[in-house]
Design an enzyme around this catalytic site. Sequence first.
Site, PDB file in Angstrom:
ATOM      1  N   ASP A 110       0.818  -1.218   0.000  1.00 15.13           N
ATOM      2  CA  ASP A 110       0.000   0.000   0.000  1.00 15.13           C
ATOM      3  C   ASP A 110       0.852   1.268   0.000  1.00 15.13           C
ATOM      4  OD1 ASP A 110      -2.062  -1.796   0.263  1.00 15.13           O
ATOM      5  OD2 ASP A 110      -2.927  -0.865   2.057  1.00 15.13           O
ATOM      6  N   ASP A 111       0.185   2.371  -0.390  1.00 16.76           N
ATOM      7  CA  ASP A 111       0.652   3.753  -0.193  1.00 16.76           C
ATOM      8  C   ASP A 111       1.722   4.227  -1.163  1.00 16.76           C
ATOM      9  OD1 ASP A 111      -1.074   3.498   1.911  1.00 16.76           O
ATOM     10  OD2 ASP A 111       0.389   3.927   3.484  1.00 16.76           O
ATOM     11  N   HIS A 161      -6.178   3.054  -4.027  1.00 14.22           N
ATOM     12  CA  HIS A 161      -6.083   3.289  -2.581  1.00 14.22           C
ATOM     13  C   HIS A 161      -6.418   4.747  -2.241  1.00 14.22           C
ATOM     14  CE1 HIS A 161      -5.079   1.941   1.372  1.00 14.22           C
ATOM     15  NE2 HIS A 161      -3.929   2.585   1.491  1.00 14.22           N
ATOM     16  N   HIS A 254       3.592  -2.335   3.150  1.00 14.91           N
ATOM     17  CA  HIS A 254       3.605  -0.992   2.562  1.00 14.91           C
ATOM     18  C   HIS A 254       4.922  -0.742   1.831  1.00 14.91           C
ATOM     19  CE1 HIS A 254       0.477  -0.705   5.634  1.00 14.91           C
ATOM     20  NE2 HIS A 254      -0.003   0.331   4.977  1.00 14.91           N
TER      21      HIS A 254
END
Length: 302
Positions: A110-111, A161, A254
């Site tokens: 993620d991110d 996201h 992440h």
Amino acid sequence: MENNKPFLWPEGILIGLLALGGVFSLGLMMLLRPNTSEAQIRPNINVNNVSANTGTQQRIEKFKGAMLMSWQQQAQVKGFSYPVPSRFQGTIIKEAKLTQAEKVIALTFDDGPWPETTKQVLDILKSNNIKGTFFVVGQNLKNYPELGKQIVAQGHVIANHTWHHWYHYFNQQAAAFEIDRTTDLIYQVTGVKTTLFRPPGGMMHNGLVGYAKGQKYTVVMWSADSTDYKQPAVPKLINNVIKDSRPGGIVLMHDGGGNRSRTVQALPEIISNFRKQGYRFVTVPELLEMEDKDLKLLANKK
């Protein structure tokens, strides 16, 4: 004369492919399944000579660049998307329920995209012949579009996201902005139309998930949380992943959003640990396809 052959092959291949109208097909194979495509190309190239000759390497990179550009153009025209079985559209999933208990696991990140870290994660996955699923933040993709292209070019799945990664409540209009703008940018940058969404922080009731489900996104949560966003010690991070993982699981890590150096350090050991247990790695769409197949087999037996 043999030393001259490597100079001619890549250019000849490219011209031949263009003449046959097959650039998109080969480009898609090479970029989405790079190991397969490279294996197909290698027999025509003397690898030792290529590595020893800068001019040849430049020609190969030029060839790859042309293929990437062609793939992106074709993908944008045709709207390439990851297949998600209809039963999972507009639903929330945390893991796949596999009746065969096959040892598969999905690594998700993620991110990103994020300077340095995303590239490091991609390199680790490539060296281990693993495809992951990347849930990107829209404003990060805007700032680092080349990393987004690289995610897709190496055969990984790219997903939504939100634009800002905010946690507060969103009305319908604000939720649409966060999700739709990110999906649109993913398409503009990579040519991929994604229907996979993950809410920031896993928040389920601030308006984002409700909007995503209404638009038939598959809301992808997780079954094993590395808690790498808390920056635990590397052994703790590894243990967090392994202890909660099981066949059909989805692992949360992440590649962006802060200092992810410990994730990068832990990732090779996580991969090694899973492999020692007999796991193989799949993307989230592949995981859903496996569950869908299992459910269809069960339905046919009734």
